[in-house]
Design an enzyme around this catalytic site. Structure first.
Site, mmCIF file in Angstrom:
data_model
loop_
_atom_site.group_PDB
_atom_site.id
_atom_site.type_symbol
_atom_site.label_atom_id
_atom_site.label_comp_id
_atom_site.label_asym_id
_atom_site.label_seq_id
_atom_site.Cartn_x
_atom_site.Cartn_y
_atom_site.Cartn_z
ATOM 1 N N VAL A 1 28.828 32.958 -10.661
ATOM 2 C CA VAL A 1 29.115 33.877 -9.559
ATOM 3 C C VAL A 1 30.399 34.652 -9.858
ATOM 4 O O VAL A 1 31.273 34.180 -10.581
ATOM 5 C CB VAL A 1 29.278 33.127 -8.216
ATOM 6 C CG1 VAL A 1 27.948 32.511 -7.783
ATOM 7 C CG2 VAL A 1 30.336 32.050 -8.311
ATOM 8 N N ARG A 2 30.494 35.832 -9.291
ATOM 9 C CA ARG A 2 31.717 36.625 -9.435
ATOM 10 C C ARG A 2 32.834 36.071 -8.565
ATOM 11 O O ARG A 2 33.995 36.089 -8.952
ATOM 12 C CB ARG A 2 31.437 38.077 -9.066
ATOM 13 C CG ARG A 2 30.549 38.814 -10.055
ATOM 14 C CD ARG A 2 30.434 40.271 -9.651
ATOM 15 N NE ARG A 2 29.580 41.019 -10.560
ATOM 16 C CZ ARG A 2 29.344 42.323 -10.454
ATOM 17 N NH1 ARG A 2 29.907 43.011 -9.470
ATOM 18 N NH2 ARG A 2 28.555 42.935 -11.312
ATOM 19 N N ASP B 1 30.036 41.181 -15.286
ATOM 20 C CA ASP B 1 28.846 41.990 -15.074
ATOM 21 C C ASP B 1 27.679 41.483 -15.907
ATOM 22 O O ASP B 1 27.854 40.929 -16.995
ATOM 23 C CB ASP B 1 29.137 43.444 -15.449
ATOM 24 C CG ASP B 1 30.091 44.110 -14.478
ATOM 25 O OD1 ASP B 1 30.206 43.620 -13.343
ATOM 26 O OD2 ASP B 1 30.735 45.103 -14.869
ATOM 27 N N ARG C 1 20.378 44.730 -10.636
ATOM 28 C CA ARG C 1 20.807 45.941 -9.918
ATOM 29 C C ARG C 1 19.634 46.318 -9.041
ATOM 30 O O ARG C 1 18.550 46.628 -9.548
ATOM 31 C CB ARG C 1 21.146 47.082 -10.861
ATOM 32 C CG ARG C 1 21.694 48.321 -10.116
ATOM 33 C CD ARG C 1 22.081 49.440 -11.069
ATOM 34 N NE ARG C 1 22.893 50.436 -10.385
ATOM 35 C CZ ARG C 1 22.418 51.548 -9.806
ATOM 36 N NH1 ARG C 1 21.126 51.789 -9.825
ATOM 37 N NH2 ARG C 1 23.229 52.410 -9.225
ATOM 38 N N SER D 1 9.603 42.690 -9.187
ATOM 39 C CA SER D 1 9.404 43.481 -7.960
ATOM 40 C C SER D 1 7.976 43.991 -7.901
ATOM 41 O O SER D 1 7.371 44.310 -8.937
ATOM 42 C CB SER D 1 10.370 44.664 -7.933
ATOM 43 O OG SER D 1 10.017 45.577 -6.905
ATOM 44 N N TYR E 1 14.047 51.817 -10.693
ATOM 45 C CA TYR E 1 14.135 50.375 -10.472
ATOM 46 C C TYR E 1 12.861 49.681 -10.938
ATOM 47 O O TYR E 1 12.902 48.695 -11.675
ATOM 48 C CB TYR E 1 14.395 50.107 -8.995
ATOM 49 C CG TYR E 1 14.361 48.652 -8.603
ATOM 50 C CD1 TYR E 1 15.343 47.773 -9.034
ATOM 51 C CD2 TYR E 1 13.345 48.151 -7.796
ATOM 52 C CE1 TYR E 1 15.319 46.435 -8.668
ATOM 53 C CE2 TYR E 1 13.316 46.820 -7.422
ATOM 54 C CZ TYR E 1 14.303 45.961 -7.867
ATOM 55 O OH TYR E 1 14.270 44.639 -7.504
#
Length: 323
Positions: A35-36, A53, A76, A119, A145
């Site tokens: 995790v960031r 990133d 993203r 997706s 995307y």
């Protein structure tokens, strides 16, 4: 018996966070989450690692030590108002190059299975009346995307064919649930405030999936032998029109939906003049998926009904307004 070690990317996100919390309750897994923000709220037994990133040079060496399964939810995501000059190149940098960099390092580290959250946009943007997308039909992505997710899928399949690592691809439709953001949250706000909406005569059919159902499908795919190197679509198995969805959601919120029966052709024309064709497609077009493959190969059907999923989502929204 030793626990299965799972790396979940995107642990601070909507889906990744819910998946980690579900797996932690089972106590059958050893969980790692890059995790960031190390201050993110996750169960105490989860091993948190700082990450940068997601791109083609990210070093996953420490995160992949002794990992059996990777569930890759980080990406993203699709955005309504794109600001970059070349969206496809930016999506590719994260969703294609970043994904395949992680997958190559995972295969080299001895990971047995890589579960990729793709997706429905890989299949396309809409279905014809009375038809539904299937998992194994020819993909037809349109926007940057969807194209980036499709290219990532292709790379993962090639990697799986060349290594001992299984790949499982899951393509969800629109995901809703407690804590949902973006357009779904906006709809709840409008309904809660009693704002009249011009969506009282929309007769389309759209598939959705609750967060609980998507998490359940992912968990099923973690170790099911028949999931290896397969693609699955993900939905609640119940399709609704935009009008029906708003009415159901209003009921869950304890409100009356104030829906005006404005003709769809008129709203579509206005949307086209305003440059909002994509939004009109999501509001008025059809997008249905067939879960037959899930049932046939996995014995999986959605455990949570659409009405219950909407009720949980609405209750979370109402609770957030009290706090």
């Amino acid at each position: 018996m030793s626990s299965v070690s799972i790396l979940v990317t995107g642990g601070s996100g909507f889906l990744g966070g819910a998946l980690i919390k579900h797996l932690a309750k089972a106590r059958e897994y050893s969980l790692t989450a890059p995790v960031r923000d190390l201050g993110v709220t996750l169960p105490p037994d989860v091993r948190l690692l700082p990450t940068t990133d997601l791109n083609e040079v990210t070093d996953w060496h420490l995160a992949l030590v002794n990992i059996d399964i990777v569930v890759h939810t980080a990406a993203r995501v699709h955005v309504m108002k794109e600001t970059v000059a070349d969206p496809l190149s930016v999506f590719r940098a994260v969703n294609v190059n970043g994904t395949l960099n992680l997958a190559r390092q995972a295969a080299a580290a001895g990971v047995k299975r890589f579960v990729f959250i793709s997706s429905i946009k890989v299949n396309g943007e809409f279905t014809r009346p009375g038809e539904a997308f299937t998992a194994d039909e020819l993909p037809a992505p349109i926007d940057p995307y969807g194209i980036s997710k499709f290219e990532a899928e292709q790379g993962l399949r090639e990697l799986s064919a060349a290594t001992a690592m299984d790949v499982v691809i899951i393509r969800p439709v629109l995901v809703y649930g407690p804590g949902v953001k973006a357009n779904f949250l906006s709809m709840m706000r409008w309904l809660y405030k009693g704002i009249p909406l011009p969506f009282g005569a929309v007769q389309n059919r759209r598939s959705l999936i609750s967060l609980d159902n998507l998490v359940d499908l992912i968990v099923t795919c973690l170790d099911h032998p028949a999931a290896a190197n397969q693609t699955f679509l993900a939905s609640d198995g119940e399709d609704v029109s935009t009008t029906e969805l708003l009415r159901k959601l209003a009921t869950s919120l304890g409100k009356s939906a104030r829906l005006l029966p404005v003709p769809v052709w008129l709203m579509s024309g206005v949307a086209a003049m305003l440059g909002k064709r994509a939004l009109a497609q999501r509001l008025f077009g059809n997008l249905q998926v067939d879960l037959g493959k899930n049932q046939q190969l996995l014995g999986w059907t959605p455990p949570v009904s659409l009405d219950h999923g909407l009720s949980l989502t609405a209750q979370s929204f109402l609770d957030s307004r009290k706090s």
